[in-house]
Design an enzyme around this catalytic site. Structure first.
Site, PDB file in Angstrom:
ATOM      1  N   THR A 183     -14.321 -54.664   2.628  1.00 18.71           N
ATOM      2  CA  THR A 183     -12.815 -54.161   2.578  1.00 18.71           C
ATOM      3  C   THR A 183     -12.406 -53.590   1.343  1.00 18.71           C
ATOM      4  O   THR A 183     -11.397 -52.972   1.398  1.00 18.71           O
ATOM      5  CB  THR A 183     -12.060 -55.539   2.943  1.00 18.71           C
ATOM      6  OG1 THR A 183     -12.391 -56.412   1.833  1.00 18.71           O
ATOM      7  CG2 THR A 183     -12.394 -56.416   3.985  1.00 18.71           C
ATOM      8  N   TYR A 214      -8.487   4.308  14.036  1.00 19.98           N
ATOM      9  CA  TYR A 214      -8.727   3.825  15.386  1.00 19.98           C
ATOM     10  C   TYR A 214      -7.177   3.486  15.898  1.00 19.98           C
ATOM     11  O   TYR A 214      -6.379   3.206  14.964  1.00 19.98           O
ATOM     12  CB  TYR A 214      -9.543   2.784  15.393  1.00 19.98           C
ATOM     13  CG  TYR A 214      -9.392   1.529  14.537  1.00 19.98           C
ATOM     14  CD1 TYR A 214      -8.680   0.654  14.981  1.00 19.98           C
ATOM     15  CD2 TYR A 214     -10.085   1.475  13.348  1.00 19.98           C
ATOM     16  CE1 TYR A 214      -8.341  -0.408  14.049  1.00 19.98           C
ATOM     17  CE2 TYR A 214      -9.800   0.472  12.281  1.00 19.98           C
ATOM     18  CZ  TYR A 214      -8.915  -0.623  12.820  1.00 19.98           C
ATOM     19  OH  TYR A 214      -8.932  -1.500  12.181  1.00 19.98           O
ATOM     20  N   CYS A 270      -5.629  -2.970   1.908  1.00 21.85           N
ATOM     21  CA  CYS A 270      -5.418  -3.440   3.459  1.00 21.85           C
ATOM     22  C   CYS A 270      -6.912  -3.462   4.086  1.00 21.85           C
ATOM     23  O   CYS A 270      -7.467  -4.533   4.131  1.00 21.85           O
ATOM     24  CB  CYS A 270      -4.699  -2.241   3.902  1.00 21.85           C
ATOM     25  SG  CYS A 270      -3.755  -2.799   5.657  1.00 21.85           S
ATOM     26  N   GLU A 272       0.762  -1.245   0.009  1.00 17.03           N
ATOM     27  CA  GLU A 272      -0.054  -0.033  -0.198  1.00 17.03           C
ATOM     28  C   GLU A 272       0.936   1.158  -0.185  1.00 17.03           C
ATOM     29  O   GLU A 272       1.672   1.142   0.740  1.00 17.03           O
ATOM     30  CB  GLU A 272      -0.916  -0.055   1.163  1.00 17.03           C
ATOM     31  CG  GLU A 272      -2.063   1.066   1.488  1.00 17.03           C
ATOM     32  CD  GLU A 272      -2.445   0.854   2.789  1.00 17.03           C
ATOM     33  OE1 GLU A 272      -3.553   1.659   2.883  1.00 17.03           O
ATOM     34  OE2 GLU A 272      -2.261  -0.073   3.609  1.00 17.03           O
ATOM     35  N   GLY A 326      -5.006 -60.920   4.298  1.00 12.43           N
ATOM     36  CA  GLY A 326      -3.656 -60.579   4.824  1.00 12.43           C
ATOM     37  C   GLY A 326      -3.016 -59.478   3.910  1.00 12.43           C
ATOM     38  O   GLY A 326      -1.878 -59.182   3.898  1.00 12.43           O
ATOM     39  N   GLY A 327      -3.957 -58.779   3.141  1.00  9.50           N
ATOM     40  CA  GLY A 327      -3.535 -57.813   2.286  1.00  9.50           C
ATOM     41  C   GLY A 327      -4.122 -56.441   3.096  1.00  9.50           C
ATOM     42  O   GLY A 327      -4.321 -56.281   3.960  1.00  9.50           O
ATOM     43  N   LEU A 328      -3.846 -55.438   2.222  1.00 11.21           N
ATOM     44  CA  LEU A 328      -4.108 -53.825   2.897  1.00 11.21           C
ATOM     45  C   LEU A 328      -5.350 -53.861   3.232  1.00 11.21           C
ATOM     46  O   LEU A 328      -5.626 -53.172   4.464  1.00 11.21           O
ATOM     47  CB  LEU A 328      -3.573 -53.029   1.973  1.00 11.21           C
ATOM     48  CG  LEU A 328      -1.957 -52.788   1.725  1.00 11.21           C
ATOM     49  CD1 LEU A 328      -1.838 -51.980   0.603  1.00 11.21           C
ATOM     50  CD2 LEU A 328      -1.220 -52.148   2.816  1.00 11.21           C
ATOM     51  N   LYS A 365      -9.304   2.963  -2.006  1.00 10.05           N
ATOM     52  CA  LYS A 365      -9.445   2.152  -0.905  1.00 10.05           C
ATOM     53  C   LYS A 365     -10.971   2.596  -0.447  1.00 10.05           C
ATOM     54  O   LYS A 365     -11.366   3.589  -0.279  1.00 10.05           O
ATOM     55  CB  LYS A 365      -8.583   2.602   0.140  1.00 10.05           C
ATOM     56  CG  LYS A 365      -8.461   1.550   1.564  1.00 10.05           C
ATOM     57  CD  LYS A 365      -7.190   1.817   2.519  1.00 10.05           C
ATOM     58  CE  LYS A 365      -6.956   1.072   3.755  1.00 10.05           C
ATOM     59  NZ  LYS A 365      -6.013   1.208   4.401  1.00 10.05           N
ATOM     60  N   LYS A 389     -20.918 -50.762 -11.558  1.00  4.53           N
ATOM     61  CA  LYS A 389     -20.258 -51.174 -10.282  1.00  4.53           C
ATOM     62  C   LYS A 389     -20.481 -50.291  -9.140  1.00  4.53           C
ATOM     63  O   LYS A 389     -21.146 -50.390  -8.158  1.00  4.53           O
ATOM     64  CB  LYS A 389     -19.008 -51.817 -10.259  1.00  4.53           C
ATOM     65  CG  LYS A 389     -18.678 -52.849 -11.035  1.00  4.53           C
ATOM     66  CD  LYS A 389     -17.151 -53.315 -11.000  1.00  4.53           C
ATOM     67  CE  LYS A 389     -16.871 -54.203 -12.182  1.00  4.53           C
ATOM     68  NZ  LYS A 389     -15.318 -55.252 -11.988  1.00  4.53           N
ATOM     69  N   TRP A 406     -11.759 -52.566 -10.140  1.00  4.46           N
ATOM     70  CA  TRP A 406     -10.804 -53.534  -9.613  1.00  4.46           C
ATOM     71  C   TRP A 406     -11.570 -54.506  -8.675  1.00  4.46           C
ATOM     72  O   TRP A 406     -11.116 -54.385  -7.567  1.00  4.46           O
ATOM     73  CB  TRP A 406      -9.518 -53.376  -9.643  1.00  4.46           C
ATOM     74  CG  TRP A 406      -8.595 -54.258  -9.514  1.00  4.46           C
ATOM     75  CD1 TRP A 406      -7.967 -54.782  -8.316  1.00  4.46           C
ATOM     76  CD2 TRP A 406      -8.014 -55.083 -10.515  1.00  4.46           C
ATOM     77  NE1 TRP A 406      -6.670 -55.814  -8.569  1.00  4.46           N
ATOM     78  CE2 TRP A 406      -6.981 -56.048 -10.038  1.00  4.46           C
ATOM     79  CE3 TRP A 406      -8.342 -55.162 -11.960  1.00  4.46           C
ATOM     80  CZ2 TRP A 406      -6.345 -57.017 -10.663  1.00  4.46           C
ATOM     81  CZ3 TRP A 406      -7.578 -56.249 -12.643  1.00  4.46           C
ATOM     82  CH2 TRP A 406      -6.553 -56.906 -12.101  1.00  4.46           C
TER      83      TRP A 406
END
Length: 690
Positions: free
Chosen positions: A490, A132, A182, A57, A379-381, A126, A646, A500
């Site tokens: 899951t 103040y 500002c 400014e 046993g997978g993610l 502006k 799906k 998939w």
């Protein structure tokens, strides 16, 4: 072979605009010195191919000079300085937004001036003058709140003047901006909001703003809020070293936000001049406004006798002299857009993601009065994560973990490693664990169908795979009925995106899909977080680590002669790329060519950019453009071409990430019989390949 001069490599072709905040060299009340500082930063910005530079400014005159602002000598010199900056800009590419005090009709206004290509395009006064505490602006300036449809004479030129100006490049899609000064953005109704509703994608704030303890955080709060609420980019530049320190101090803070995200921040309290540069994605901003009807409604609500803001704002159109070609991309791009990326809030973000799933599952348990939770443990993610969510839900509800009934169901392709991990995990979690060998039932089904495999032929087709996947889910549903419970799904978001998953009575279906809103990359990271924060016993953590180290595989086909297991990612592509494509497709609706551009900059160099905190060094991959294009084409075919049917029949499950989910009752609605041709064509036309 790619053509490096192709428009693919030009960020401007993808809707990016390079924006900078400038902290120029300044000296209190020294207009000549300040003008030289402004021009020097403009030249640096030109060398860095910046499109828009936002200065502090009153940067030509200085801000904290009190009654000197009422001196005609200073005002004359400031107006002369404007002419000097305009002349210097003729050979520079950036659009400059500078600050100066200007006179009009025997009033002085605190102004922002927009300069480009040797021309002063317009002047914005502006609106709100602080008067103040340490501020006394009403002593010098007239407010500009009612200044609309006016003109002003500056250095002998008549140019548009008012708070009703939006600037737009005629030759660069998305490069539209508005300006506030500002205090304007500290007001309850910032004028920049109307500029955004009128079409500005970028808001510029020229600020002086003396520094006190906590004010930097306050500026961040307002910039972030303005950029999020107005769905825009917000560039803020505060005065720095060189302003008067009679009673105040200055830190030269520059910040650039985009829709609530902090993209860049300057070094505060730097004595040297500084540019803070980053590339803004105006396409992303436009896309979000397009899908956010509240934004459009707000524009309608702010209509006056002259119509909506876009009707009565004056649109100042200019030809932008931007640098064409490959100028790089100066912007942080998250390789893993679904994964928490903030080090200081990592635990908080993971806690939130994990507990969204836990709390949702708890509510479903309460609503159904379930006596048990049925989960197939491979046993997978995915099944591992579903189990730890279920275990935490039971702990919170005061249910014994034995209410979770885990079933490992080895088939023709199950490895000893995953079967061992499944048992170790179930035992470590102290759930009810059982094993059902599905091979006899699968053999019988294949024999009844007359499948070649039943005759001893090594035919491992989709039917062969789906018989196993379907049997597993069929068993789980019947077990749920037998034990008064429901099947916890899951399957994850990444698999749903790619199709998939086996439709119907397969891994596509469950009574409640707890992972349906969580992509594969986030599941991997949440399991790591579970280990790091010791959510469960050390025995559990050891098994979780082993699961993370196992290659992702559906394990539906017997191992080859070399012992190699079926690899999911060799078939459908790396999940880290697919999740990247998915995020930019469903969250932002980006064009495939642009997604390829973003992926190219995110993934081409493993040493560049940030990785999520704690990410394993050995898994920091990189991909060239040819590989990115190959897997993106595969993603588009799978996502748009044949997977929607799906997703149209998904079970309930919680949305987890703001990136989106694919439930037809939530983020994504699409026809099941659409084709991928439009997206494939756009990708092929956009790539730099022969």
């Amino acid at each position: 072979m790619s053509d490096q001069t192709h428009s693919f490599y030009d960020m401007h072709a993808h809707g990016f605009v390079r924006v900078a905040t400038a902290t120029p060299a300044s000296r209190t009340g020294d207009v000549a010195h300040n003008t030289a500082g402004v021009i020097a930063e403009a030249k640096k910005a030109h060398e860095q191919n910046v499109d828009l530079v936002v200065y502090p400014e009153l940067c030509l005159s200085s801000y904290a000079i009190d009654d000197l602002l009422l001196q005609n000598a200073l005002l004359d010199r400031a107006e002369q300085a404007v002419a000097e900056v305009v002349e210097a800009s003729a050979d520079l590419s950036p659009v400059l937004v500078i600050g100066a005090p200007l006179r009009r009709n025997s009033k002085i206004y605190n102004c922002a001036l927009v300069i480009a290509g040797g021309e002063l395009l317009g002047v914005i006064p502006k609106s709100y003058l602080p008067n103040y505490r340490e501020f006394y602006e009403k002593r010098y300036f007239a407010h500009g709140r009612n200044c609309v449809d006016l003109w002003i004479s500056v250095a002998g030129e008549e140019v548009p003047f008012g708070v009703d100006l939006v600037f737009a490049a005629s030759n660069l899609r998305g490069f539209t901006f508005g300006v506030e000064i500002c205090e304007d953005f500290w007001a309850p109704n910032p004028p920049g909001t109307l500029a955004a509703l009128a079409g500005a994608h970028i808001l510029c704030n020229l600020s002086a703003s003396p520094i006190t303890i906590g004010r930097a955080d306050d500026r961040h709060l307002h910039c972030r809020s303005s950029s999020a609420r107005s769905i825009c980019a917000y560039a803020y530049s505060a005065s720095g070293h060189g302003e008067s320190t009679t009673d105040l101090a200055w830190d030269g803070q520059g910040v650039i936000y985009e829709m609530g995200d902090l993209l860049a921040e300057s070094e505060r309290f730097d004595r040297e001049p500084e540019l803070c540069v980053v590339d803004i994605d105006t396409d992303r901003i436009a896309a979000e406004r397009m899908r956010n009807q509240t934004f459009s409604d707000a524009a309608e609500a702010h209509a006056n006798e002259n119509g909506r803001p876009e009707d009565h704002f004056r649109r100042i159109v200019f030809d932008h002299a931007y640098a064409e070609g490959d100028v790089g991309l100066n912007r942080p791009i998250r390789r893993f857009p679904f994964v928490p990326n903030r080090q200081h809030a990592l635990d908080e973000d993971c806690f939130e993601a994990f507990n969204i799933q836990v709390d949702a599952l708890m509510r479903r348990i309460e609503a159904t009065h379930a006596k048990s939770l049925i989960i197939g443990i491979s046993g997978g993610l995915d099944s591992t994560h579903a189990l730890i969510v279920a275990a935490k839900a039971c702990d919170r509800l005061g249910l014994p973990r034995t209410a979770i009934r885990g079933y490992t169901m080895p088939g023709f392709g199950t490895s000893d490693n995953t079967k061992s991990n499944a048992w170790k995990l179930m035992e470590a979690m102290e759930i009810t664990a059982e094993e059902i060998d599905i091979k006899p039932a699968a053999n019988r089904m294949l024999e009844d169908m007359g499948h070649p495999y039943s005759k001893g032929e090594p035919v491992y087709d989709v039917t062969f795979e789906n018989v196993q996947a379907g049997l597993r889910t069929d068993y789980l549903f019947r077990l749920a009925g037998q034990h008064g419970g429901f099947v916890v799904g899951t399957g994850d978001l990444s698999e749903l995106a790619l199709g998939w998953c086996t439709y119907g009575v397969g891994d596509h279906m469950s009574h409640y899909g707890v992972n349906a809103g969580v992509p594969k990359t986030l599941i991997q990271y949440l399991i790591r977080w579970t280990i790091q924060t010791e959510q469960f016993s050390q025995a559990c953590s050891d098994v979780l680590g082993a699961v993370l180290d196992t290659e992702i595989s559906p394990e539906l086909v017997p191992a080859g002669s070399d012992g190699a297991m079926q690899s999911t990612e060799q078939k459908i592509g790396p999940y880290e790329l697919n999740d990247f494509f998915l995020h930019h497709t469903i969250r932002w609706g980006q064009r495939p060519g642009k997604i390829a551009f973003l992926a190219y900059h995110a993934w081409r160099d493993a040493k560049a950019g940030l990785w999520p905190a704690g990410f394993p060094e050995a898994r920091k991959n990189e991909y060239d453009l040819a590989e990115i294009a190959k897997w993106l084409e595969s993603f588009l075919k799978r996502f748009f071409g044949f997977s929607q049917f799906k997703r149209s029949a998904l079970p309930n499950g919680p949305k987890v990430s703001s990136g989106g989910a694919l439930s037809p009752r939530g983020d994504w609605r699409a026809p099941s019989d659409a084709v991928a041709d439009v997206w494939l064509e756009e990708l092929r036309n956009g790539l730099p390949f022969d």
